[in-house]
Scaffold this motif. Sequence first.
Motif, PDB file in Angstrom:
ATOM      1  N   PRO A 199       4.533   9.754  -4.443  1.00  0.00           N
ATOM      2  CA  PRO A 199       4.536   8.749  -3.376  1.00  0.00           C
ATOM      3  C   PRO A 199       5.151   9.331  -2.093  1.00  0.00           C
ATOM      4  CG  PRO A 199       6.288   8.288  -4.955  1.00  0.00           C
ATOM      5  CD  PRO A 199       5.528   9.447  -5.497  1.00  0.00           C
ATOM      6  N   LEU A 200       4.327   9.429  -1.067  1.00  0.00           N
ATOM      7  CA  LEU A 200       4.805  10.002   0.192  1.00  0.00           C
ATOM      8  C   LEU A 200       5.303   8.930   1.150  1.00  0.00           C
ATOM      9  CD1 LEU A 200       5.096  12.611   1.863  1.00  0.00           C
ATOM     10  CD2 LEU A 200       2.799  12.186   2.762  1.00  0.00           C
ATOM     11  N   LYS A 201       4.619   7.783   1.139  1.00  0.00           N
ATOM     12  CA  LYS A 201       5.005   6.715   2.053  1.00  0.00           C
ATOM     13  C   LYS A 201       4.600   5.380   1.468  1.00  0.00           C
ATOM     14  CE  LYS A 201       5.059   5.777   7.023  1.00  0.00           C
ATOM     15  NZ  LYS A 201       4.573   6.206   8.347  1.00  0.00           N
ATOM     16  N   THR A 202       5.484   4.383   1.612  1.00  0.00           N
ATOM     17  CA  THR A 202       5.195   3.040   1.111  1.00  0.00           C
ATOM     18  C   THR A 202       5.010   2.070   2.274  1.00  0.00           C
ATOM     19  OG1 THR A 202       7.550   2.502   0.971  1.00  0.00           O
ATOM     20  CG2 THR A 202       6.519   3.430  -1.000  1.00  0.00           C
ATOM     21  N   ASP A 203       4.516   0.896   1.947  1.00  0.00           N
ATOM     22  CA  ASP A 203       4.325  -0.170   2.944  1.00  0.00           C
ATOM     23  C   ASP A 203       3.455   0.263   4.119  1.00  0.00           C
ATOM     24  OD1 ASP A 203       5.669  -2.129   1.610  1.00  0.00           O
ATOM     25  OD2 ASP A 203       7.578  -1.766   2.598  1.00  0.00           O
ATOM     26  N   LEU A 204       2.341   0.890   3.825  1.00  0.00           N
ATOM     27  CA  LEU A 204       1.417   1.278   4.893  1.00  0.00           C
ATOM     28  C   LEU A 204       0.777   0.026   5.489  1.00  0.00           C
ATOM     29  CD1 LEU A 204      -0.499   4.219   3.166  1.00  0.00           C
ATOM     30  CD2 LEU A 204       1.562   4.352   4.543  1.00  0.00           C
ATOM     31  N   ASP A 205       0.597   0.020   6.796  1.00  0.00           N
ATOM     32  CA  ASP A 205      -0.091  -1.129   7.390  1.00  0.00           C
ATOM     33  C   ASP A 205      -1.596  -0.981   7.179  1.00  0.00           C
ATOM     34  OD1 ASP A 205      -1.470   0.044   9.832  1.00  0.00           O
ATOM     35  OD2 ASP A 205       0.594   0.631  10.272  1.00  0.00           O
ATOM     36  N   ARG A 206      -2.299  -2.083   7.266  1.00  0.00           N
ATOM     37  CA  ARG A 206      -3.728  -2.118   6.922  1.00  0.00           C
ATOM     38  C   ARG A 206      -4.564  -1.219   7.827  1.00  0.00           C
ATOM     39  NH1 ARG A 206      -5.155  -6.164   3.369  1.00  0.00           N
ATOM     40  NH2 ARG A 206      -3.491  -7.636   2.845  1.00  0.00           N
ATOM     41  N   ASN A 207      -4.184  -1.107   9.085  1.00  0.00           N
ATOM     42  CA  ASN A 207      -4.950  -0.249   9.995  1.00  0.00           C
ATOM     43  C   ASN A 207      -4.892   1.207   9.562  1.00  0.00           C
ATOM     44  OD1 ASN A 207      -5.697  -2.379  11.677  1.00  0.00           O
ATOM     45  ND2 ASN A 207      -3.841  -2.219  12.915  1.00  0.00           N
ATOM     46  N   TYR A 223       0.849  -1.189   0.000  1.00  0.00           N
ATOM     47  CA  TYR A 223       0.000   0.000   0.000  1.00  0.00           C
ATOM     48  C   TYR A 223       0.889   1.244   0.000  1.00  0.00           C
ATOM     49  CZ  TYR A 223      -3.794  -3.164   1.300  1.00  0.00           C
ATOM     50  OH  TYR A 223      -4.716  -4.180   1.322  1.00  0.00           O
ATOM     51  N   THR A 224       0.674   2.104  -1.003  1.00  0.00           N
ATOM     52  CA  THR A 224       1.464   3.330  -1.122  1.00  0.00           C
ATOM     53  C   THR A 224       0.561   4.538  -0.981  1.00  0.00           C
ATOM     54  OG1 THR A 224       3.049   2.249  -2.593  1.00  0.00           O
ATOM     55  CG2 THR A 224       3.012   4.647  -2.615  1.00  0.00           C
ATOM     56  N   LEU A 225       1.004   5.509  -0.199  1.00  0.00           N
ATOM     57  CA  LEU A 225       0.257   6.754   0.009  1.00  0.00           C
ATOM     58  C   LEU A 225       0.691   7.755  -1.063  1.00  0.00           C
ATOM     59  CD1 LEU A 225      -1.637   8.565   1.677  1.00  0.00           C
ATOM     60  CD2 LEU A 225       0.326   9.131   3.121  1.00  0.00           C
ATOM     61  N   LEU A 226      -0.252   8.145  -1.920  1.00  0.00           N
ATOM     62  CA  LEU A 226       0.035   9.092  -2.997  1.00  0.00           C
ATOM     63  C   LEU A 226      -0.686  10.412  -2.745  1.00  0.00           C
ATOM     64  CD1 LEU A 226      -0.466   6.740  -6.097  1.00  0.00           C
ATOM     65  CD2 LEU A 226       1.688   7.372  -5.028  1.00  0.00           C
ATOM     66  N   LEU A 227      -0.019  11.515  -3.072  1.00  0.00           N
ATOM     67  CA  LEU A 227      -0.630  12.837  -2.965  1.00  0.00           C
ATOM     68  C   LEU A 227      -0.613  13.500  -4.336  1.00  0.00           C
ATOM     69  CD1 LEU A 227       0.872  14.250   0.374  1.00  0.00           C
ATOM     70  CD2 LEU A 227      -1.166  12.870   0.027  1.00  0.00           C
ATOM     71  N   GLN A 234      -2.829   3.554  -3.039  1.00  0.00           N
ATOM     72  CA  GLN A 234      -2.676   2.710  -4.227  1.00  0.00           C
ATOM     73  C   GLN A 234      -2.051   1.371  -3.835  1.00  0.00           C
ATOM     74  OE1 GLN A 234       0.446   3.381  -7.436  1.00  0.00           O
ATOM     75  NE2 GLN A 234      -1.380   4.093  -8.505  1.00  0.00           N
ATOM     76  N   VAL A 235      -2.676   0.302  -4.304  1.00  0.00           N
ATOM     77  CA  VAL A 235      -2.106  -1.024  -4.096  1.00  0.00           C
ATOM     78  C   VAL A 235      -1.249  -1.335  -5.317  1.00  0.00           C
ATOM     79  CG1 VAL A 235      -2.561  -3.455  -3.662  1.00  0.00           C
ATOM     80  CG2 VAL A 235      -4.155  -1.728  -2.835  1.00  0.00           C
ATOM     81  N   GLU A 236       0.032  -1.569  -5.105  1.00  0.00           N
ATOM     82  CA  GLU A 236       0.921  -1.863  -6.217  1.00  0.00           C
ATOM     83  C   GLU A 236       1.862  -3.001  -5.852  1.00  0.00           C
ATOM     84  OE1 GLU A 236       3.164   1.601  -7.216  1.00  0.00           O
ATOM     85  OE2 GLU A 236       4.049   1.812  -5.244  1.00  0.00           O
TER      86      GLU A 236
END
Length: 612
Positions: free
Chosen positions: A134-142, A85-89, A160-162
Amino acid sequence: MFLNYQPIQSPEEDPFNKRIRIVTLLVGFFFLILLLKLFFLQVIKGDYYRKVALKRSLKVITLKAPRGNIYDRRGVLLAGNIPSYTLLLDRKLVRGPEGDKILKKLAQIMGEDFPSLKQNYIIACKKYPAEKVPLKTDLDRNLVARIEAREYFLPGVEIQVEPKRYYPLGEKAFHLIGYVSRLNAMDLKKLASKGYEADDFIGRAGIEAQYEDILRGKKGRELVEVDAKGRIKKIVAVEEPTIGESLVLTVDSTFLEVAYDLLKGKSGAIVVFNPRDGRLLAMTSAPGVDPNKFIEGFSSKEWQKITKNIHHPLLNKAVLSYHPGSTFKILTAMAGLEEKVITPQETVFCPGYYRLGRRIFRCWRSWGHGKVDLLKAIEVSCDVYFYKLGEELGIENIARYARAAGFGKRTGLGFPGEKSGLVPDKAWKLKVFKVPWQKGETLNVAIGQGALRVTPLQLGKFLTSVVDGGVIYRPWYVSQILDPYGEVLKEFSPVIEGKLPAKKRTLKLLKEGMVLAVNGKEATGKASKLKDVTVGGKTGTAQVIGMKKRVKSEDLSYLKRDHAWFMAFAPAKNPEIVIVVFVEHGGHGGSAAAPIAGKFLKFYFEGKWPTT
């Protein structure tokens, strides 16, 4: 009687009715204008505004293609993919005062302070040229759940799931497999025409770089309907991505792990070949770096630690060139026998030095080796014997045989960053230094010193050809290419490049000498000797700096210490494995490199994991 006569007058119009009529006329007029406008917009300009409306409400999203997998010869995964899970802005929406409000809400959800988050966003915007940063990668599910639950209040924020590249062996296979990282602005300028986009990953080193076009896969597309703030409301159509093609290597993952463990705490490289067909069984360099970190990103402190490390963990020492030391004496011996400058029985007296004019060239053993013939000279690695042989051969003969054996050019493996090494001769020195060649330089080259430089990979290729009857195989390490369904698309086989310019008798003598170098009474490589398998090999100790007087390598500072080499093959009668060990600034080949080769060979034949 007359009645009063008054003219009949029309009654005066009611003012209220008059107003109604005026309003009606005005309303009618405005409705007429509106109808005309609607006619203009819907009929005359209808096609144009229909396209604009669709453009505003429909959006194409790129779906990343997973890279193809990389397997070892037994099907063990060396590089694969896991969901991430990647956090995109969206930089168009997350900017200015409104952007700060979004970032403050996001920081609160993530449990981070706003200034740090904003600083990271600014850095990411500079680093990545993509519309969505991409601001942060490998987000946990919570965290993903918390962000998605507040999606309405976070325009421009997207999860985004990649597919994320994953390397099970980590640093142990770093220099062989390589790594991937996101494109930067410079990459994008070069690669945009090939279909790369700003937030794509690309192979940066090793196999990942060499086979980028095969591994990268084909992207998919998703047509979605979005609202005014860019939020997805409906998926209209989907074209699924296609995973890249996969590679099956000739390399054994267990050999990689053992080799890396044996180099623990050292700087160096190990290459292992099957001499019967030239296939690479292992190639490792130490120290390494965890390739998974290139995807997650390094902190400035972590990166500084890597780049300032004197052992240079980013460099693949298996493909870099160094002075080969006494391992090169096997080539000199081959040239001497073929040119009939020496015979196997001819002896040379070694008093511990060799005189050439006014110059004195020392033997590594200060008191000398006494009378030695060819086999004894290889066994004890007598410098004086090879000084004399080198003088009689001359640099042109040595250089000619060296080039015919594959030195001075890349091996053909095609590995990124592979050096060609250097075989010096008279023409080379005149061209580079504008001065003539000196006889003393020939003596240095004859024992693997001077300007001569070879790679561990080249040395392994040479020894493979010596022990396999002179056949020169092109090194190879990919055996199959698989399609996304696991079916074989292409299969590779050995390629013969030529033959060594040496008779079978010459090669037999060289092998006998190397068997003595491990098993003889005065063997320099006895630390690699095995109980039940006959090993042949040759040590090498290469000076890094010239010394006016003898100084023990261990008494010098690290960067001034000698390089340690050892090359070996086994079993002696019918070799099935060739190994080259290089320990950078390790000291003597017999004490630093030979024991490592011995432990690896013991594991290869007995299956017992070696202790380091």
